[in-house]
Design a protein around this motif. Structure first.
Motif, mmCIF file in Angstrom:
data_model
loop_
_atom_site.group_PDB
_atom_site.id
_atom_site.type_symbol
_atom_site.label_atom_id
_atom_site.label_comp_id
_atom_site.label_asym_id
_atom_site.label_seq_id
_atom_site.Cartn_x
_atom_site.Cartn_y
_atom_site.Cartn_z
ATOM 1 N N VAL A 148 0.850 -1.191 0.000
ATOM 2 C CA VAL A 148 0.000 0.000 0.000
ATOM 3 C C VAL A 148 0.889 1.247 0.000
ATOM 4 C CG1 VAL A 148 -1.787 1.260 1.249
ATOM 5 C CG2 VAL A 148 -1.815 -1.252 1.195
ATOM 6 N N ASN A 149 0.543 2.206 -0.854
ATOM 7 C CA ASN A 149 1.289 3.472 -0.963
ATOM 8 C C ASN A 149 2.731 3.265 -1.413
ATOM 9 O OD1 ASN A 149 -0.949 5.001 -0.059
ATOM 10 N ND2 ASN A 149 -0.406 4.570 2.082
ATOM 11 N N ALA A 150 2.965 2.190 -2.186
ATOM 12 C CA ALA A 150 4.302 1.980 -2.733
ATOM 13 C C ALA A 150 4.667 3.127 -3.665
ATOM 14 C CB ALA A 150 4.355 0.654 -3.486
ATOM 15 N N LYS A 151 5.923 3.530 -3.646
ATOM 16 C CA LYS A 151 6.393 4.631 -4.483
ATOM 17 C C LYS A 151 7.470 4.122 -5.426
ATOM 18 C CE LYS A 151 5.440 8.337 -1.164
ATOM 19 N NZ LYS A 151 4.381 8.944 -1.987
ATOM 20 N N TYR A 152 7.401 4.574 -6.663
ATOM 21 C CA TYR A 152 8.368 4.151 -7.658
ATOM 22 C C TYR A 152 9.729 4.782 -7.373
ATOM 23 C CZ TYR A 152 10.824 3.561 -12.024
ATOM 24 O OH TYR A 152 11.758 3.241 -12.954
ATOM 25 N N ASN A 153 10.776 3.943 -7.447
ATOM 26 C CA ASN A 153 12.141 4.399 -7.178
ATOM 27 C C ASN A 153 13.073 3.650 -8.124
ATOM 28 O OD1 ASN A 153 14.708 4.921 -6.251
ATOM 29 N ND2 ASN A 153 14.220 4.607 -4.086
#
Length: 553
Positions: free
Chosen positions: A343-348
């Motif tokens: 949940v709420n993973a952010k692309y990096n």
């Protein structure tokens, strides 16, 4: 003078060199002695057949019968061992029965309105302890190292490996026919998960790819070999997200180690090759084409789609990683919807490997990318580097040490927009070793018990709902016990039948092989008398030549 001419011809001559009477007596003595020796052998051994020379056909029949008798006797022991195993399982189920009854009592207590929340929490504490004890008993109950109640003996039997899996094959006959020589003992899963006393959660591993893989439980290795699949990023048809076309997506879970991922599209240009992307579930990209890469070039700055919604992963942002086409966006959307990312993973993209031979270590996972050719620059197929349309490549490989945090795994193709079919057929092979953690995980996934907790009775509503589920659990457990009881009765009847069969076969073998003592004793006495008589006559025959001395004297 009184003898006729013919009579005189028949008179035995008296000679020194040849004693015909002694020779005849010796031959007769030898024959009688051989028969006496055979009688002694039969009487002393108790067997009529002591060698093939005694009765060749009888010997063959006897040995076959002896083999069958030995097999039947061992079958009786096998069946007795199976009864002992069933009794161990039934004893453990009796204890589980007590725990389920206590859980039913506690749920009934918590379901009434005369208790407050604090008291229900106390009741639930014991309820959880009973459930944990059921799990412990189910996992700890074993017979000769074989776990009985954790689901290990459920499913189809497979005895091809050093350790058989699935239902237990109890063998007791002299052959290998299912109608007469064996049957299976199957025991269901009697953990709280198997009895339906755990909360169910959504499937986290989108594809149970191990169902397609070859698993060696002895060596603890797993191989997924995919061939003849198409990957077409620009194929916008609905089929593009089915897994056979477009982008396939898996997850490499905790418990795998020494992993090798091999991708190959023989004799195809770079533009027709698949791309393999690895992500952490938090959105960190480790391999594959990054955002900001422009197809058809080696530039990473001239094409940079907007990463929307403050960097959170959406089907738009991850779709841009895959050239922002409709097919890949559908796949990413499905991954987001099914919570394959946190949940709420952010692309990096700070940890992407760019060149062949490079490696990165993150979250305890070491990842290295290599190729079977000496590539310079971006890693082809994984990175889509070099000449984008004309350079054929060979195997590209990712090596991963040990997965300590689940990896999201995707493979998809890129082709120019004028190639509607996208990439040609590709092959993908994943080889890995696994630990017991992985085995437990895939077992839980395949049974639908994906890490859910034991049901709770900390509220009145939950307690009321638990009553029905406990009843269902008791019925499931009773079905297992009834099945085991029926099998025990069947095995006892099998033992009775085998005992009678072995006894009658032993009697048949005895009639062929054993000595009839009365008859053989009669023959022994006769041969003994004949031997003694022949010995006496040989002594007399040997004394006849002494008469010649009177003639010579």
């Amino acid at each position: 003078d009184r003898l006729s001419q013919s009579e005189r011809g028949r008179v035995m001559a008296i000679s020194i060199h040849t004693n015909l009477m002694a020779g005849n007596a010796a031959r007769t003595l030898g024959s009688h002695y051989n028969r006496l020796s055979k009688s002694v052998q039969r009487l002393s051994s108790g067997l009529r057949i002591n060698s093939a020379a005694d009765d060749a056909a009888g010997l063959a029949i006897r040995e076959l019968m002896r083999a069958d008798v030995a097999g039947l006797n061992q079958g009786i022991r096998n069946a007795n061992d199976a009864i002992s195993m069933i009794q161990v399982a039934d004893g453990a189920l009796a204890v589980i029965d007590e725990k389920l009854i206590r859980m039913k009592e506690l749920a009934e207590q918590a379901a009434t309105g005369t208790y407050n929340s604090t008291q229900r929490l106390m009741i639930d504490s014991e309820f959880q302890a009973m459930g944990a004890e059921i799990d412990r008993i189910a996992r700890a109950t074993d017979f000769n190292g074989i776990h009985l109640l954790d689901g290990s003996l459920a499913g189809e039997h497979d005895g091809s490996g050093l350790n058989a899996t699935g239902a237990m094959k109890i063998h007791f006959g002299t052959g290998n026919e299912s109608a007469e020589d064996y049957y299976y003992v199957e025991m269901g899963d009697c953990t709280t998960a198997g009895l339906g006393l755990r909360q169910t959660t959504d499937e986290k591993l989108i594809k149970g790819w191990w169902q397609e893989a070859e698993i060696d439980y002895t060596r603890k290795t797993i191989v997924l070999d995919i061939s003849s699949r198409k990957s077409g990023s620009y194929d916008n048809s609905p089929e593009a997200v089915d897994g056979l076309y477009g982008i396939d997506y898996y997850q490499l879970p905790i418990g795998l180690k020494n992993i090798t991922v091999i991708s190959n599209t023989p004799n195809q240009s770079i533009a027709h090759k698949p791309h393999v992307c690895l992500f952490l579930r938090n959105g960190t990209q480790l391999t594959g084409p990054p955002t900001g890469f422009k197809p058809g070039t080696t530039s990473y700055a001239t094409w940079n789609p907007e990463i929307s919604q403050n960097g959170n992963l959406t089907h738009e942002t991850l779709g841009n990683i895959w050239w922002n086409n409709q097919s890949s966006s559908k796949v990413i959307d499905e991954c987001i919807k099914n919570d394959i990312f946190d949940v709420n993973a952010k692309y990096n993209s700070d940890n992407i490997i760019y060149n062949q031979g490079e490696q990165v270590t993150i979250s305890g996972i070491t990842i290295k990318m290599i190729t079977s050719q000496n590539e310079i620059g971006c890693f082809d197929a994984f990175m889509h580097g070099g000449d984008p349309v004309s350079t054929p490549k060979t195997d590209e490989i990712i090596e991963i040490s040990e997965i300590t945090s689940d990896l999201v795994f995707m493979i998809g193709g890129h082709a120019p927009p004028n190639l509607i079919n996208g990439c040609n057929n590709y092959s993908l092979k994943i080889e890995a070793e696994f630990t017991d953690t992985f085995l437990e995980r895939i077992y839980n996934e395949s049974t639908g018990s994906t890490g859910g907790d034991i049901i709770s009775i900390d509220t009145q509503e939950k307690a009321q709902q638990a009553l029905g589920r406990i009843d269902d659990a008791i019925v499931k457990k009773d079905n297992v016990r009834a099945h085991l009881g029926a099998l025990q009765n069947r095995l006892e009847n099998t033992i009775s039948n085998l005992s009678i069969q072995a006894e009658n076969l032993q009697a048949s073998e005895s009639r062929i092989s054993d000595t009839d003592v009365a008859t053989e004793m009669t023959a022994f006495v006769r041969n003994q008398i004949l031997t003694e008589s022949a010995t006496a006559m040989l002594s007399q025959a040997n004394s006849f030549p002494h008469m010649l001395m009177n003639l010579l004297g």
